[in-house]
Write a protein that holds these residues in place. Sequence first.
Motif, PDB file in Angstrom:
ATOM      1  N   GLN A 114       0.732  -1.278   0.107  1.00 51.13           N
ATOM      2  CA  GLN A 114      -0.089   0.168   0.115  1.00 51.13           C
ATOM      3  C   GLN A 114       0.997   1.301   0.035  1.00 51.13           C
ATOM      4  O   GLN A 114       1.781   1.202   0.410  1.00 51.13           O
TER       5      GLN A 114
ATOM      6  N   GLU B 117       0.198   4.361   1.954  1.00 53.57           N
ATOM      7  CA  GLU B 117      -0.684   5.080   2.945  1.00 53.57           C
ATOM      8  C   GLU B 117      -1.169   6.584   2.912  1.00 53.57           C
ATOM      9  O   GLU B 117      -0.182   7.384   2.318  1.00 53.57           O
TER      10      GLU B 117
ATOM     11  N   GLU C 262      -8.778   6.514   8.042  1.00 57.53           N
ATOM     12  CA  GLU C 262      -8.900   6.195   6.653  1.00 57.53           C
ATOM     13  C   GLU C 262      -8.511   4.932   6.231  1.00 57.53           C
ATOM     14  O   GLU C 262      -8.832   4.001   5.633  1.00 57.53           O
ATOM     15  N   ASN C 263      -7.045   4.783   6.722  1.00 61.94           N
ATOM     16  CA  ASN C 263      -6.254   3.489   6.550  1.00 61.94           C
ATOM     17  C   ASN C 263      -7.009   2.323   7.053  1.00 61.94           C
ATOM     18  O   ASN C 263      -7.323   1.197   6.504  1.00 61.94           O
TER      19      ASN C 263
ATOM     20  N   ASN D 197     -10.368   1.307   5.351  1.00 60.18           N
ATOM     21  CA  ASN D 197     -10.102   0.455   4.081  1.00 60.18           C
ATOM     22  C   ASN D 197      -9.451  -0.916   4.265  1.00 60.18           C
ATOM     23  O   ASN D 197      -9.155  -1.128   3.287  1.00 60.18           O
TER      24      ASN D 197
ATOM     25  N   LEU E 173      -6.431  -1.346   5.739  1.00 58.45           N
ATOM     26  CA  LEU E 173      -4.985  -1.220   5.329  1.00 58.45           C
ATOM     27  C   LEU E 173      -4.283  -1.487   6.697  1.00 58.45           C
ATOM     28  O   LEU E 173      -3.054  -1.234   6.534  1.00 58.45           O
TER      29      LEU E 173
ATOM     30  N   GLN F 167      -8.887  -8.653   9.967  1.00 62.22           N
ATOM     31  CA  GLN F 167     -10.303  -8.592   9.170  1.00 62.22           C
ATOM     32  C   GLN F 167     -10.822  -9.917   9.843  1.00 62.22           C
ATOM     33  O   GLN F 167     -10.356 -10.801   9.935  1.00 62.22           O
TER      34      GLN F 167
ATOM     35  N   THR G  90     -17.080   3.101   2.828  1.00 61.33           N
ATOM     36  CA  THR G  90     -16.041   2.749   1.835  1.00 61.33           C
ATOM     37  C   THR G  90     -16.491   1.497   1.096  1.00 61.33           C
ATOM     38  O   THR G  90     -17.014   0.331   1.575  1.00 61.33           O
ATOM     39  N   LYS G  91     -16.218   1.387  -0.099  1.00 62.03           N
ATOM     40  CA  LYS G  91     -16.588   0.550  -1.117  1.00 62.03           C
ATOM     41  C   LYS G  91     -15.355   0.111  -2.034  1.00 62.03           C
ATOM     42  O   LYS G  91     -14.478   1.077  -2.432  1.00 62.03           O
ATOM     43  N   PHE G  92     -14.967  -1.184  -2.108  1.00 60.86           N
ATOM     44  CA  PHE G  92     -13.813  -1.615  -2.977  1.00 60.86           C
ATOM     45  C   PHE G  92     -14.328  -3.180  -3.413  1.00 60.86           C
ATOM     46  O   PHE G  92     -15.128  -3.976  -2.870  1.00 60.86           O
TER      47      PHE G  92
ATOM     48  N   TYR H 142      -8.533  -2.580  -1.673  1.00 63.65           N
ATOM     49  CA  TYR H 142      -8.801  -1.138  -1.943  1.00 63.65           C
ATOM     50  C   TYR H 142      -7.605  -0.886  -2.772  1.00 63.65           C
ATOM     51  O   TYR H 142      -6.386  -0.931  -2.448  1.00 63.65           O
ATOM     52  N   ASN H 143      -8.021  -0.013  -3.755  1.00 65.90           N
ATOM     53  CA  ASN H 143      -7.225   0.760  -4.607  1.00 65.90           C
ATOM     54  C   ASN H 143      -6.102  -0.123  -5.350  1.00 65.90           C
ATOM     55  O   ASN H 143      -5.111   0.177  -5.607  1.00 65.90           O
TER      56      ASN H 143
END
Length: 393
Positions: free
Chosen positions: A288, A290, A296-297, A300, A302, A306, A362-364, A381-382
């Motif tokens: 990533q 950052e 925000e991290n 998402n 990061l 999880q 947030t969506k990804f 993400y990203n």
Amino acid sequence: MGCSIFTHLPQINTTFVKQRRVRPPFVITFPNHLVRRVVCSAVDEEQIQNTEALFSDDESLLISSLIGIQGRGRSASPEQLKAVERAVQALEATEGVADPTSSSLIEGRWQLIFTTRPGSASPIQRTFVGVDLFSVFQEIYLRTNDPRVSNIVKFSDAIGELKVEAAATVKDGKRILFRFDKAAFSLKFLPFKVPYPVPFRLLGDEAKGWLDTTYLSKSGNVRISRGNKGTTFVLQKQTEPRQKLLAAISSGSSVMQAIDEFISVNQNVTNGEQPLIEGEWQMIWSSQMETDSWIENAANGLMGSQIVKENGKLKFLVDILFGFKFSMNGTFEKSGTNVYDVLMDDGAIVVGPYGLPVELVTKFKMEVLYSDDKIRITRGYNKILFVHLRVGR
């Protein structure tokens, strides 16, 4: 292993993120790294078949039980230690090489993968063996005019190593007797060796020990030994793909290449359907870049862990400081082959039973590149690459 440096050490409990070592996850740091992509490597079918043939089913079970344990055993939970001991005992009960010390397979350089906790160890021993950044080896050469057992700590290719040597004698088909007699640092930036400051001649019986090899694989790739201080050692000559990947992450060296090779070797798995397996998954590495905003991290995925739940539920969890946590709940829905649409829309700062809502959405898309019951590689993400380890198993 008697007074060997192969003794269990207090682990430097670090988490590996973004190709470099950072502090534990409750301390929030944000170094920058560029996003990179995985490229295909030239791993042919012969290499894949050779990798699969290196280990028996029982050996693979032992290796699997060690995945995710840092500090060569120091970070293991009681449940993990029991699982390792069961796997060790299962191998010891199988038919390996009958008389290991009489076999040429025992000779050569072995990498220390795991050790149980010894009764005692010197501070310098604890420092070296408990650090994943260093590689620890044992060399055994018995068929010479000067039989030797040597323990080696390799700091890095650029720095050099410490080698502690012992004169060895074979007692029987399993036991090697040894007496340490010399040691030195070989540093790349010095044209001479630096003596290790231990007066072995003055140590008497403390410089002596014995090592029993209780299992030696017929392939010569796995060895289990038990020392005179009650310590168990698991050593390998060749490592399996997951171990190579985790070693690259631990050292922060060539991680992208290791991921590429890992996925290539496991093409028979990655070409099939890759589910999001339930459980808690701790992030150990990402490619990533950052932002300056830790929230925000965290939102998402990061950092932290999880938690994949049944019925398409997903939770991000980050330890902040002094009992405070950031929690983000959401959902995932399958939208393609190994691809999931993720929506996270329920955030909060949590301490004990109390929570302060945080308005974040947030969506990804999350693509599962590889997953088994221990390790998972995803693109999230990203389009950032992530490596997660399953915890609590």
